[in-house]
Write a protein that holds these residues in place. Structure first.
Motif, mmCIF file in Angstrom:
data_model
loop_
_atom_site.group_PDB
_atom_site.id
_atom_site.type_symbol
_atom_site.label_atom_id
_atom_site.label_comp_id
_atom_site.label_asym_id
_atom_site.label_seq_id
_atom_site.Cartn_x
_atom_site.Cartn_y
_atom_site.Cartn_z
ATOM 1 N N MET A 1 -9.907 -45.750 -4.163
ATOM 2 C CA MET A 1 -10.451 -44.632 -4.937
ATOM 3 C C MET A 1 -10.450 -44.949 -6.428
ATOM 4 O O MET A 1 -9.653 -45.767 -6.891
ATOM 5 N N LYS A 2 -11.324 -44.273 -7.134
ATOM 6 C CA LYS A 2 -11.397 -44.424 -8.579
ATOM 7 C C LYS A 2 -10.750 -43.191 -9.214
ATOM 8 O O LYS A 2 -11.246 -42.074 -9.068
ATOM 9 N N ILE A 3 -9.639 -43.407 -9.905
ATOM 10 C CA ILE A 3 -8.809 -42.310 -10.413
ATOM 11 C C ILE A 3 -8.754 -42.347 -11.933
ATOM 12 O O ILE A 3 -8.563 -43.403 -12.537
ATOM 13 N N CYS A 4 -8.917 -41.180 -12.539
ATOM 14 C CA CYS A 4 -8.775 -41.033 -13.988
ATOM 15 C C CYS A 4 -7.606 -40.110 -14.291
ATOM 16 O O CYS A 4 -7.484 -39.032 -13.695
ATOM 17 N N ILE A 5 -6.732 -40.547 -15.191
ATOM 18 C CA ILE A 5 -5.664 -39.673 -15.710
ATOM 19 C C ILE A 5 -6.001 -39.391 -17.165
ATOM 20 O O ILE A 5 -6.046 -40.302 -17.991
ATOM 21 N N TRP A 6 -6.265 -38.129 -17.463
ATOM 22 C CA TRP A 6 -6.741 -37.713 -18.786
ATOM 23 C C TRP A 6 -5.588 -37.078 -19.554
ATOM 24 O O TRP A 6 -5.035 -36.068 -19.134
ATOM 25 N N CYS A 7 -5.192 -37.688 -20.665
ATOM 26 C CA CYS A 7 -4.117 -37.139 -21.492
ATOM 27 C C CYS A 7 -4.463 -37.331 -22.968
ATOM 28 O O CYS A 7 -5.442 -38.006 -23.299
ATOM 29 N N THR A 8 -3.694 -36.736 -23.842
ATOM 30 C CA THR A 8 -4.022 -36.807 -25.265
ATOM 31 C C THR A 8 -3.657 -38.159 -25.864
ATOM 32 O O THR A 8 -4.426 -38.733 -26.629
ATOM 33 N N LYS A 9 -2.466 -38.664 -25.532
ATOM 34 C CA LYS A 9 -2.008 -39.959 -26.048
ATOM 35 C C LYS A 9 -1.261 -40.683 -24.941
ATOM 36 O O LYS A 9 -0.760 -40.064 -24.008
ATOM 37 N N ILE A 10 -1.156 -42.007 -25.065
ATOM 38 C CA ILE A 10 -0.390 -42.764 -24.086
ATOM 39 C C ILE A 10 0.518 -43.802 -24.738
ATOM 40 O O ILE A 10 1.621 -44.057 -24.268
ATOM 41 N N PHE A 11 0.095 -44.416 -25.844
ATOM 42 C CA PHE A 11 0.917 -45.435 -26.503
ATOM 43 C C PHE A 11 1.751 -44.802 -27.609
ATOM 44 O O PHE A 11 1.538 -45.018 -28.796
ATOM 45 N N ASP A 12 2.700 -43.987 -27.173
ATOM 46 C CA ASP A 12 3.520 -43.194 -28.087
ATOM 47 C C ASP A 12 4.780 -42.822 -27.317
ATOM 48 O O ASP A 12 4.780 -42.791 -26.084
ATOM 49 N N LEU A 13 5.860 -42.548 -28.031
ATOM 50 C CA LEU A 13 7.089 -42.137 -27.371
ATOM 51 C C LEU A 13 6.944 -40.732 -26.803
ATOM 52 O O LEU A 13 6.390 -39.852 -27.446
ATOM 53 N N GLY A 14 7.433 -40.527 -25.589
ATOM 54 C CA GLY A 14 7.379 -39.189 -25.012
ATOM 55 C C GLY A 14 7.534 -39.226 -23.504
ATOM 56 O O GLY A 14 7.137 -40.187 -22.837
ATOM 57 N N GLY A 15 8.114 -38.161 -22.967
ATOM 58 C CA GLY A 15 8.349 -38.096 -21.536
ATOM 59 C C GLY A 15 7.076 -38.118 -20.721
ATOM 60 O O GLY A 15 7.007 -38.766 -19.666
ATOM 61 N N THR A 16 6.047 -37.393 -21.191
ATOM 62 C CA THR A 16 4.783 -37.362 -20.455
ATOM 63 C C THR A 16 4.156 -38.744 -20.383
ATOM 64 O O THR A 16 3.663 -39.174 -19.335
ATOM 65 N N LYS A 17 4.195 -39.479 -21.502
ATOM 66 C CA LYS A 17 3.620 -40.823 -21.518
ATOM 67 C C LYS A 17 4.353 -41.742 -20.549
ATOM 68 O O LYS A 17 3.745 -42.559 -19.850
ATOM 69 N N ARG A 18 5.668 -41.606 -20.505
ATOM 70 C CA ARG A 18 6.459 -42.450 -19.605
ATOM 71 C C ARG A 18 6.103 -42.153 -18.148
ATOM 72 O O ARG A 18 5.886 -43.077 -17.341
ATOM 73 N N VAL A 19 6.053 -40.870 -17.796
ATOM 74 C CA VAL A 19 5.800 -40.494 -16.404
ATOM 75 C C VAL A 19 4.367 -40.828 -15.997
ATOM 76 O O VAL A 19 4.125 -41.290 -14.881
ATOM 77 N N LEU B 1 4.254 -44.495 -15.345
ATOM 78 C CA LEU B 1 4.945 -44.800 -14.091
ATOM 79 C C LEU B 1 4.043 -44.496 -12.893
ATOM 80 O O LEU B 1 3.925 -45.313 -11.966
ATOM 81 N N LEU B 2 3.386 -43.330 -12.914
ATOM 82 C CA LEU B 2 2.488 -42.960 -11.826
ATOM 83 C C LEU B 2 1.299 -43.920 -11.749
ATOM 84 O O LEU B 2 0.931 -44.401 -10.665
ATOM 85 N N ALA B 3 0.706 -44.204 -12.906
ATOM 86 C CA ALA B 3 -0.455 -45.091 -12.941
ATOM 87 C C ALA B 3 -0.105 -46.488 -12.426
ATOM 88 O O ALA B 3 -0.902 -47.124 -11.727
ATOM 89 N N ASN B 4 1.087 -46.973 -12.766
ATOM 90 C CA ASN B 4 1.513 -48.294 -12.299
ATOM 91 C C ASN B 4 1.582 -48.365 -10.776
ATOM 92 O O ASN B 4 1.297 -49.413 -10.175
ATOM 93 N N GLU B 5 1.972 -47.260 -10.147
ATOM 94 C CA GLU B 5 2.033 -47.233 -8.682
ATOM 95 C C GLU B 5 0.640 -47.083 -8.080
ATOM 96 O O GLU B 5 0.291 -47.762 -7.118
ATOM 97 N N LEU B 6 -0.165 -46.196 -8.653
ATOM 98 C CA LEU B 6 -1.498 -45.953 -8.103
ATOM 99 C C LEU B 6 -2.389 -47.189 -8.192
ATOM 100 O O LEU B 6 -3.202 -47.453 -7.310
ATOM 101 N N VAL B 7 -2.239 -47.952 -9.291
ATOM 102 C CA VAL B 7 -3.135 -49.088 -9.502
ATOM 103 C C VAL B 7 -2.882 -50.220 -8.492
ATOM 104 O O VAL B 7 -3.711 -51.125 -8.354
ATOM 105 N N LYS B 8 -1.798 -50.145 -7.760
ATOM 106 C CA LYS B 8 -1.531 -51.146 -6.729
ATOM 107 C C LYS B 8 -2.551 -51.059 -5.596
ATOM 108 O O LYS B 8 -2.800 -52.041 -4.901
ATOM 109 N N GLU B 9 -3.144 -49.864 -5.424
ATOM 110 C CA GLU B 9 -4.103 -49.676 -4.329
ATOM 111 C C GLU B 9 -5.425 -49.067 -4.784
ATOM 112 O O GLU B 9 -6.368 -49.000 -3.987
#
Length: 229
Positions: free
Chosen positions: A1-19, A22-30
């Motif tokens: 599947m082709k999955i998009c995760i839409w967020c405001t920022k990603i290369f910044d400190l923060g719990g949302t960015k970390r999680v 983490l989710l994207a790293n698992e999803l991209v395996k398949e």
């Protein structure tokens, strides 16, 4: 599947960015995974949370979607948002169209629908305040849509001038248009149903560390001694 995760920022400190990473790293395996973010002043740094090189990052220049010129329409939308934040006067079902257009103008929505449909995503996941915007777009999108919250109900709705402050009526109209709306706890599930009559699903955020041991303290408190990852 082709999955998009839409967020405001990603290369910044923060719990949302970390999680999210983490989710994207698992999803991209398949799956084919893209993290889509607004134009970000932070440089790309995949080492911060060990982001996989297989994940695509789509930096969106928001100026391509939003007209920031001080036209009468722009000034009116600004005034509506300020009056609503202070007095809540547009936080009524009969004014939903006015408040929705002030927060996320119809012409801007049309551009987003066109862009997202052109990417041929199967699933679009959004975080935090973007869940409301995705709900506004959802009926016109080809992809399945998921809103994913990273704070408690009170943190989003009861803190003045933050996230969904005085936007309950908009949430009631647009969040149910998402295919799924994810919250962090049974307490949040209860509050969304009790106060807004919105059905949600509970998914606890994955942790990015391993607890080596638990240390007990007086008065019933405990703390995990953890090894980060």
């Amino acid at each position: 599947m082709k999955i998009c995760i839409w967020c405001t920022k990603i290369f910044d400190l923060g719990g949302t960015k970390r999680v999210v990473t983490l989710l994207a790293n698992e999803l991209v395996k398949e799956h084919d995974v893209t993290i889509m973010v607004y134009q970000d002043r932070f440089k790309e740094d995949r080492n911060m949370y060990h982001m996989s090189e297989d994940i695509k990052v789509d930096f969106i220049d928001n100026n391509e979607f939003v007209n920031r010129h001080h036209t009468p329409a722009f000034c009116w939308r600004y005034l509506v948002q300020k009056l609503n934040a202070k007095y809540g006067i547009f936080n009524k079902e009969k004014y939903n169209d006015i408040l929705a257009d002030a927060i996320f103008p119809k012409k801007t929505r049309e551009k987003w629908v066109k862009y997202l449909n052109e990417q041929n995503y199967d699933i679009i996941i959004t975080t935090a305040s973007l869940s409301l915007r995705l709900g506004m777009l959802a009926p016109e999108l080809n992809a399945k849509t998921i809103g994913w919250q990273h704070n408690c109900y009170a943190g989003y709705l009861d803190v003045p001038n933050v996230v969904f402050w005085k936007q309950e009526c908009l949430l009631q109209e647009y969040l149910p248009k998402l295919d799924r709306y994810i919250v962090l706890s049974d307490y949040d599930k209860r509050d969304y149903k009790k106060f807004l009559d919105i059905d949600t699903e509970v998914k606890i955020n994955p942790r990015s560390f391993v607890s080596e041991k638990i240390q007990a303290f007086p008065y019933g408190y405990t703390i995990c001694i953890c090894q980060g990852s």
